[in-house]
Design a protein around this motif. Sequence first.
Motif, short mmCIF file in Angstrom:
data_model
loop_
_atom_site.label_atom_id
_atom_site.label_comp_id
_atom_site.label_asym_id
_atom_site.label_seq_id
_atom_site.Cartn_x
_atom_site.Cartn_y
_atom_site.Cartn_z
N PRO A 1 0.80 -1.23 0.00
CA PRO A 1 0.00 0.00 0.00
C PRO A 1 0.83 1.29 0.00
O PRO A 1 0.29 2.36 -0.28
CB PRO A 1 -0.82 -0.11 1.28
N ILE A 2 2.12 1.17 0.30
CA ILE A 2 2.92 2.40 0.36
C ILE A 2 4.13 2.39 -0.58
O ILE A 2 5.00 3.25 -0.51
CB ILE A 2 3.38 2.71 1.81
N ASP A 3 4.17 1.43 -1.48
CA ASP A 3 5.20 1.37 -2.52
C ASP A 3 6.63 1.44 -1.99
O ASP A 3 7.42 2.27 -2.44
CB ASP A 3 4.97 2.47 -3.56
N VAL A 4 6.96 0.55 -1.06
CA VAL A 4 8.32 0.52 -0.53
C VAL A 4 9.09 -0.72 -1.01
O VAL A 4 10.13 -1.05 -0.47
CB VAL A 4 8.36 0.59 1.01
N ILE A 5 8.58 -1.37 -2.05
CA ILE A 5 9.28 -2.51 -2.62
C ILE A 5 9.84 -2.07 -3.97
O ILE A 5 9.11 -1.58 -4.83
CB ILE A 5 8.34 -3.73 -2.78
N ILE A 6 11.15 -2.24 -4.12
CA ILE A 6 11.83 -1.80 -5.34
C ILE A 6 12.67 -2.95 -5.91
O ILE A 6 12.92 -3.94 -5.23
CB ILE A 6 12.74 -0.59 -5.06
N LYS A 7 13.10 -2.77 -7.14
CA LYS A 7 14.07 -3.71 -7.71
C LYS A 7 15.41 -3.40 -7.07
O LYS A 7 15.83 -2.26 -7.02
CB LYS A 7 14.13 -3.56 -9.22
#
Length: 85
Positions: free
Chosen positions: A55-61
């Motif tokens: 929900p908070i977009d804290v997963i990145i490549k």
Amino acid sequence: MALKILEGCINCDMCEPECPNKAISMGEKVYEINPDLCTECVGFYDNPTCLSVCPIDVIIKDPDRVEDHDTLYEKFVHLVNEDKI
């Protein structure tokens, strides 16, 4: 490349049950992704499920763990053959 969860994670518990590789687990402070198990859902889905549920977009490549689609698929096949999934 494997995915990475940033320190801004709020531990909402959305990503862990969605990971088909069981690569996500609670770390010392926030959830973490084991890069040896992360295939970005290659072999299971068209897109990484953890990215879609965060929900908070804290997963990145993870820029330190660059892997192309073929490499991710090979990792998936190896994991399935080793029954680690």
